[in-house]
Scaffold this active site. Structure first.
Site, PDB file in Angstrom:
ATOM      1  N   ALA A  42      23.267  39.196  40.845  1.00  0.00           N
ATOM      2  CA  ALA A  42      23.919  38.080  41.455  1.00  0.00           C
ATOM      3  C   ALA A  42      23.315  36.607  40.817  1.00  0.00           C
ATOM      4  CB  ALA A  42      24.276  38.028  42.833  1.00  0.00           C
ATOM      5  N   GLU A  71      14.035  41.939  53.883  1.00  0.00           N
ATOM      6  CA  GLU A  71      13.140  41.665  54.600  1.00  0.00           C
ATOM      7  C   GLU A  71      12.623  40.239  54.452  1.00  0.00           C
ATOM      8  OE1 GLU A  71      10.985  46.113  55.120  1.00  0.00           O
ATOM      9  OE2 GLU A  71       9.995  44.333  54.093  1.00  0.00           O
ATOM     10  N   HIS A  74      14.212  36.281  50.153  1.00  0.00           N
ATOM     11  CA  HIS A  74      15.103  36.139  48.823  1.00  0.00           C
ATOM     12  C   HIS A  74      16.710  36.273  49.074  1.00  0.00           C
ATOM     13  CE1 HIS A  74      15.326  38.280  44.714  1.00  0.00           C
ATOM     14  NE2 HIS A  74      15.230  37.103  44.610  1.00  0.00           N
TER      15      HIS A  74
HETATM   16  N1  LIG Z   1      18.466  41.783  46.195  1.00  0.00           N
HETATM   17  C1  LIG Z   1      19.742  41.454  45.332  1.00  0.00           C
HETATM   18  C2  LIG Z   1      19.780  40.913  43.956  1.00  0.00           C
HETATM   19  N2  LIG Z   1      18.455  40.499  43.305  1.00  0.00           N
HETATM   20  C3  LIG Z   1      18.483  40.378  42.123  1.00  0.00           C
HETATM   21  C4  LIG Z   1      18.864  39.075  41.539  1.00  0.00           C
HETATM   22  O1  LIG Z   1      20.119  38.965  41.756  1.00  0.00           O
HETATM   23  C5  LIG Z   1      18.273  39.120  40.072  1.00  0.00           C
HETATM   24  O2  LIG Z   1      18.807  39.759  39.180  1.00  0.00           O
HETATM   25  C6  LIG Z   1      16.696  39.171  39.973  1.00  0.00           C
HETATM   26  O3  LIG Z   1      16.080  38.278  40.907  1.00  0.00           O
HETATM   27  C7  LIG Z   1      16.363  38.757  38.497  1.00  0.00           C
HETATM   28  O4  LIG Z   1      16.554  37.600  38.283  1.00  0.00           O
HETATM   29  N3  LIG Z   1      20.897  40.861  43.216  1.00  0.00           N
HETATM   30  C8  LIG Z   1      22.176  41.289  43.629  1.00  0.00           C
HETATM   31  O5  LIG Z   1      22.983  41.075  43.120  1.00  0.00           O
HETATM   32  N4  LIG Z   1      22.087  41.631  45.081  1.00  0.00           N
HETATM   33  C9  LIG Z   1      21.032  42.063  45.912  1.00  0.00           C
HETATM   34  O6  LIG Z   1      21.156  42.551  46.934  1.00  0.00           O
HETATM   35  C1  LIG Z   2      19.107  40.130  48.819  1.00  0.00           C
HETATM   36  C2  LIG Z   2      17.810  40.791  48.165  1.00  0.00           C
HETATM   37  O1  LIG Z   2      17.039  40.202  47.388  1.00  0.00           O
HETATM   38  C3  LIG Z   2      17.186  41.829  48.942  1.00  0.00           C
HETATM   39  O2  LIG Z   2      17.905  42.952  48.557  1.00  0.00           O
HETATM   40  C4  LIG Z   2      15.811  41.897  48.687  1.00  0.00           C
HETATM   41  O3  LIG Z   2      15.124  42.737  49.854  1.00  0.00           O
HETATM   42  P1  LIG Z   2      13.647  42.224  50.352  1.00  0.00           P
HETATM   43  O4  LIG Z   2      14.264  40.764  50.762  1.00  0.00           O
HETATM   44  O5  LIG Z   2      13.501  43.185  51.314  1.00  0.00           O
HETATM   45  O6  LIG Z   2      12.699  42.093  49.345  1.00  0.00           O
END
Ligand SMILES: Nc1c(NC[C@H](O)[C@H](O)[C@H](O)CO)[nH]c(=O)[nH]c1=O
Ligand SMILES: CC(=O)[C@@H](O)COP(=O)(O)O
Length: 140
Positions: A42, A71, A74
């Site tokens: 995203a 957790e 992020h």
């Molecule tokens: N945890 C989720 C992510 N994390 C990844 C970030 O969006 C991004 O791609 C990364 O930080 C590299 O820049 N993305 C989602 O779409 N959904 C998640 O649950």
């Molecule tokens: C939304 C996120 O980035 C999530 O999936 C990451 O998981 P965590 O917070 O347990 O590293």
């Protein structure tokens, strides 16, 4: 006829398949065409839309994806910053429907992604088309 770009953050394949299915059905039902662009997550969606818009090939955009809380903090960053980036582009005049789900668990995501339930993908496509229509009306 309008030409749209679906920008999907493919973090969860099975959930994105449902969102994309709903968005494509809505675009087709409205008589328009589309292309699909896939990014890792995203956080990449706003930049992808901004880059695509430089091509001047698309009339509107549909942002799709699923952010599920983990957790750490992020979740707030991914959910909040992707939404903020999309909103900034929308206020700048791009017709964007935001179908990026920000949920607590997969069950919440499934209900919202399924076209035969809450169909948030289809809703996002319809929102993009509504903004496109508004922009065209205001330009007359
Ligand atoms: N945890 C989720 C992510 N994390 C990844 C970030 O969006 C991004 O791609 C990364 O930080 C590299 O820049 N993305 C989602 O779409 N959904 C998640 O649950
Ligand atoms: C939304 C996120 O980035 C999530 O999936 C990451 O998981 P965590 O917070 O347990 O590293």
């Amino acid at each position: 006829m309008a030409h749209l770009l679906i920008v999907e953050a493919r973090f969860y394949d099975h959930l994105n398949d449902l969102l994309v299915q709903g968005a494509r059905a809505a675009i087709k039902a409205a008589g328009h065409t589309h292309e699909t662009l896939t990014v890792p997550g995203a956080l990449e969606v706003p930049a992808a839309i901004a880059l695509a818009d430089q091509s001047e090939r698309f009339d509107a955009y549909v942002a799709l994806g699923v952010v599920i809380r983990g957790e750490t903090y992020h979740f707030e960053i991914v959910a909040g910053e992707s939404a903020r980036g999309i909103m900034a582009l929308t206020i700048d005049g791009l017709a964007i429907g935001n179908g990026i789900l920000t949920v607590e668990n997969e069950a919440q995501a499934l209900t919202r992604a399924r076209p035969d339930e809450k169909d948030k993908g289809g809703e996002a496509a319809k929102a993009a088309l509504a903004l496109l229509d508004l922009r065209e009306r205001m330009a007359r």
